[in-house]
Design an enzyme around this catalytic site. Structure first.
Site, PDB file in Angstrom:
ATOM      1  N   GLU A 129       0.872  -1.176   0.000  1.00  0.00           N
ATOM      2  CA  GLU A 129       0.000   0.000   0.000  1.00  0.00           C
ATOM      3  C   GLU A 129       0.911   1.229   0.000  1.00  0.00           C
ATOM      4  O   GLU A 129       1.279   1.734   1.049  1.00  0.00           O
ATOM      5  CB  GLU A 129      -0.959  -0.014   1.196  1.00  0.00           C
ATOM      6  CG  GLU A 129      -0.329  -0.538   2.470  1.00  0.00           C
ATOM      7  CD  GLU A 129      -1.252  -0.551   3.665  1.00  0.00           C
ATOM      8  OE1 GLU A 129      -2.397  -1.012   3.533  1.00  0.00           O
ATOM      9  OE2 GLU A 129      -0.823  -0.095   4.746  1.00  0.00           O
ATOM     10  N   CYS A 130       1.285   1.633  -1.195  1.00  0.00           N
ATOM     11  CA  CYS A 130       2.246   2.732  -1.335  1.00  0.00           C
ATOM     12  C   CYS A 130       1.525   4.038  -1.615  1.00  0.00           C
ATOM     13  O   CYS A 130       0.536   4.087  -2.329  1.00  0.00           O
ATOM     14  CB  CYS A 130       3.212   2.434  -2.482  1.00  0.00           C
ATOM     15  SG  CYS A 130       4.332   1.082  -2.100  1.00  0.00           S
ATOM     16  N   ARG A 179       3.646   7.607  -1.281  1.00  0.00           N
ATOM     17  CA  ARG A 179       4.698   8.477  -1.800  1.00  0.00           C
ATOM     18  C   ARG A 179       5.272   8.004  -3.138  1.00  0.00           C
ATOM     19  O   ARG A 179       5.400   8.783  -4.075  1.00  0.00           O
ATOM     20  CB  ARG A 179       5.840   8.543  -0.764  1.00  0.00           C
ATOM     21  CG  ARG A 179       6.904   9.584  -1.069  1.00  0.00           C
ATOM     22  CD  ARG A 179       8.056   9.480  -0.075  1.00  0.00           C
ATOM     23  NE  ARG A 179       7.607   9.402   1.298  1.00  0.00           N
ATOM     24  CZ  ARG A 179       7.297  10.450   2.064  1.00  0.00           C
ATOM     25  NH1 ARG A 179       7.449  11.654   1.598  1.00  0.00           N
ATOM     26  NH2 ARG A 179       6.861  10.280   3.294  1.00  0.00           N
ATOM     27  N   CYS A 206       3.929  34.640   8.109  1.00  0.00           N
ATOM     28  CA  CYS A 206       4.672  35.427   9.098  1.00  0.00           C
ATOM     29  C   CYS A 206       5.283  34.508  10.140  1.00  0.00           C
ATOM     30  O   CYS A 206       4.970  34.601  11.324  1.00  0.00           O
ATOM     31  CB  CYS A 206       3.747  36.436   9.748  1.00  0.00           C
ATOM     32  SG  CYS A 206       2.871  37.400   8.523  1.00  0.00           S
ATOM     33  N   TYR A 250       2.101  14.042  -0.407  1.00  0.00           N
ATOM     34  CA  TYR A 250       2.296  14.753   0.862  1.00  0.00           C
ATOM     35  C   TYR A 250       2.683  16.222   0.627  1.00  0.00           C
ATOM     36  O   TYR A 250       3.516  16.773   1.336  1.00  0.00           O
ATOM     37  CB  TYR A 250       3.341  14.043   1.739  1.00  0.00           C
ATOM     38  CG  TYR A 250       3.012  12.582   1.982  1.00  0.00           C
ATOM     39  CD1 TYR A 250       1.876  12.232   2.719  1.00  0.00           C
ATOM     40  CD2 TYR A 250       3.802  11.559   1.476  1.00  0.00           C
ATOM     41  CE1 TYR A 250       1.546  10.900   2.930  1.00  0.00           C
ATOM     42  CE2 TYR A 250       3.481  10.216   1.682  1.00  0.00           C
ATOM     43  CZ  TYR A 250       2.354   9.907   2.418  1.00  0.00           C
ATOM     44  OH  TYR A 250       2.036   8.588   2.625  1.00  0.00           O
TER      45      TYR A 250
HETATM   46  C1  LIG Z   1       1.038   6.429   5.198  1.00  0.00           C
HETATM   47  C2  LIG Z   1       0.775   4.992   5.128  1.00  0.00           C
HETATM   48  C3  LIG Z   1       1.077   4.285   3.968  1.00  0.00           C
HETATM   49  C4  LIG Z   1       1.772   4.886   2.794  1.00  0.00           C
HETATM   50  O1  LIG Z   1       3.076   5.191   3.109  1.00  0.00           O
HETATM   51  P1  LIG Z   1       4.095   5.710   2.001  1.00  0.00           P
HETATM   52  O2  LIG Z   1       5.341   5.940   2.769  1.00  0.00           O
HETATM   53  O3  LIG Z   1       3.521   6.947   1.419  1.00  0.00           O
HETATM   54  O4  LIG Z   1       4.220   4.637   0.978  1.00  0.00           O
HETATM   55  C5  LIG Z   1       0.744   2.940   3.925  1.00  0.00           C
HETATM   56  N1  LIG Z   1       0.139   2.344   4.971  1.00  0.00           N
HETATM   57  C6  LIG Z   1      -0.170   2.989   6.107  1.00  0.00           C
HETATM   58  C7  LIG Z   1      -0.824   2.269   7.208  1.00  0.00           C
HETATM   59  C8  LIG Z   1       0.151   4.329   6.228  1.00  0.00           C
HETATM   60  O5  LIG Z   1      -0.118   4.970   7.376  1.00  0.00           O
END
Ligand SMILES: *Cc1c(COP(=O)(O)O)cnc(C)c1O
Length: 402
Positions: A265-266, A268, A343, A372
C-alpha cells in the site's frame, strides 16, 4: 508535461503565479510500470493520504488493486470515483460511525489497530448484519532494518503490541461478525534502499510464520505496507524498484502457498513525481548576509520540506517581463533561501540553494510535489488564497495537457 508553457501562459494573468500542476499522463505511465513489475501473488494498493485529489484517484482506480484509506472522508472520496474499487480501511483511531460507514460502503478489509477496536468492528458488523475481514496491524517488537521514519519496532501509537497479540488473535478469531484474514505490517516510511526493504520482508515472513505456528491461525493475506522512498535531494535517482521486484519474486517463492495475497500500500512512491508546486518570486532581498527569495505561496501549500526538514529542489523558470518602474531585485551566482508569504521563520521551502540568476518575477518549480504536498499542508493559516490545481492529461475541464 510542459510546465514552462503553463507558467508562460499564467504569467500574463492579473495575480502572481501560484499553482500545483499534476501530470496525469506521467502518473499513469509510472504506476503502470510499477504495478507491471510486481511478481505473482503481489498487489499494489494506493495509500491515498499521499494525494487524495479526485483526478488522481480517477487516474489510479483502473491501475491499482484498490485503495488504502484511513478515514470516513477517504472512503467517500474513493466511492465518488469508483462504486466498487476494493478498499482497505486502516488508521490508528477509527470511530464507530466510520466503521459503520466502512461496512455500508463495502470495504474489503479492515486493519485493526487494537483489541478494543476489534470489539468495535465486531459490534458494527453485527449491527450491519455482515461479516467483515480483519487483518491485525502489529507493531513489531523489532529490531527492524534502518530507515528514515519508523512506525514500528519502537514505541508509536500504531498497531497492536506483540505482547497483546494472544488477546487480539483470540478476539479476531472468535468475535461475531469478524473473519481473520492475516496481518498488516507497515513499519517504515521513505525507505530508499531496496536491500533494506527486502531484509525487512525476511523479518516479516519469519515473524508471521512463527505466529501461525504459535497461535494456530491461517494467514491468507499479508499486507507489507508502503514506505518505498523518494530521494528528494536527487530527483534523478530512484528506488531500485526493478531490482526490488526481482528480490521480491525470490522471497514470494519461499512463502507458504496459502498466503494468497501479498499487498503493498504505497503512497509516496506512486504519486511523488506527478506533482509540481509552482510559485512566483515576489521579492528578493538580503538580510544579515543571507539572500532570500520570497514567493507567492509557501509551506501552507507545500509543507513537505518543512515536515521532513529538508531543502526542496527547484528549478527556475526565467521571466524576462518586468513592467514595474521599480528596480528589479535579484541575485547572480549566489545561494538563496526560498521562503513564503507566512509570518513565521519556519516558512522555508529551500535553504542555501545555488542559483545562477534569480530575480523577482521569475517562477520557481518544485519537483516531486505530488505526494504529501498540498494534502498535508495547513491551507488556511494566514488566509491567503489557495493555489490553482491544474490536472494535465486527465478527463476534466482543467486539462490543458490532454
Ligand atoms: C502512510 C501509510 C502508507 C503509505 O506510506 P508511504 O510511505 O507513502 O508509501 C501505507 N500504509 C499505512 C498504514 C500508512 O499509514
Amino acid at each position: 508535461m510542459d510546465v514552462r508553457a503553463l507558467v508562460y501562459e499564467r504569467i500574463s494573468g492579473p495575480e502572481p503565479v501560484c499553482l500545483f500542476a499534476y501530470d496525469l499522463v506521467g502518473l499513469r505511465r509510472h504506476v503502470e510500470r510499477t504495478v507491471a513489475a510486481l511478481p505473482a501473488r503481489c498487489s499494489m494498493y494506493y495509500a491515498m493520504k499521499a494525494n487524495s485529489a479526485g483526478p488522481v484517484l480517477e487516474c489510479l482506480a483502473p491501475l491499482v488493486a484498490g485503495f488504502e484509506v484511513a478515514s470516513g472522508g477517504e472512503i467517500e472520496k474513493v466511492r465518488a470515483v469508483s462504486a466498487d474499487a476494493p478498499i482497505l480501511f486502516g488508521g490508528p483511531a477509527k470511530t464507530p460511525s466510520e466503521l459503520a460507514l466502512a461496512l455500508k460502503s463495502g470495504v474489503t478489509r479492515i486493519h485493526a489497530e487494537s483489541v478494543l477496536e476489534l470489539y468495535r468492528i465486531s459490534a458494527a458488523a453485527v449491527d450491519g448484519g455482515v461479516v467483515v475481514e480483519v487483518a491485525l496491524r502489529v507493531n513489531l517488537a523489532g529490531p527492524l532494518p534502518e530507515a528514515t521514519l519508523a512506525m514500528a519496532g519502537r514505541p508509536t501509537q500504531f498497531g497492536i503490541s506483540e505482547d497483546d497479540l494472544p488477546t487480539a488473535i483470540e478476539a479476531a478469531t472468535t468475535l461475531p461478525g469478524l473473519r481473520f484474514a492475516g496481518f498488516h505490517l507497515h513499519s517504515l516510511s521513505n525507505n530508499l534502499s531496496a536491500t533494506t526493504h527486502l531484509a525487512m520482508l525476511e523479518v516479516y515472513r519469519d515473524t508471521v510464520l512463527a505466529w501461525e505456528r504459535r497461535f494456530g491461525v491461517r494467514v491468507e493475506v499479508l499486507d507489507v505496507g508502503g514506505g518505498i522512498g523518494v530521494d528528494y535531494g536527487r530527483p534523478e535517482s530512484r528506488f531500485d524498484w526493478e531490482g526490488f521486484c526481482a528480490g521480491l519474486a525470490r522471497w514470494v517463492a519461499t512463502l507458504p502457498s496459502h498466503w494468497r495475497e501479498i499487498q503493498f500500500e504505497c503512497g509516496r512512491y506512486l504519486t511523488a513525481w506527478c506533482g509540481r508546486y509552482v510559485a512566483e518570486v515576489l521579492d528578493v532581498k538580503t538580510n544579515h548576509g543571507v539572500s532570500y527569495a520570497l514567493v507567492r505561496g509557501g509551506t501552507h501549500h507545500f509543507r513537505l520540506p518543512s515536515s521532513w526538514a529538508h531543502s526542496h529542489p527547484f528549478t527556475v523558470v526565467p521571466v524576462e517581463r518586468w513592467e514595474s518602474a521599480a528596480p528589479r531585485p535579484g541575485i547572480r551566482d549566489g545561494v538563496v533561501t526560498v521562503t513564503g508569504e507566512l509570518c513565521t521563520p519556519k516558512d522555508v521551502l529551500a535553504r542555501d540553494a545555488p542559483v545562477p540568476l534569480l530575480r523577482a518575477g521569475d517562477v520557481l518549480v518544485f519537483e516531486q510535489a505530488g505526494a504529501y504536498g498540498w494534502d498535508i499542508s495547513h491551507h488556511d493559516f494566514l488566509s491567503h488564497p489557495h493555489p490553482e490545481q491544474v490536472f494535465m492529461g486527465g478527463r476534466g475541464p482543467d486539462s490543458p495537457g490532454s
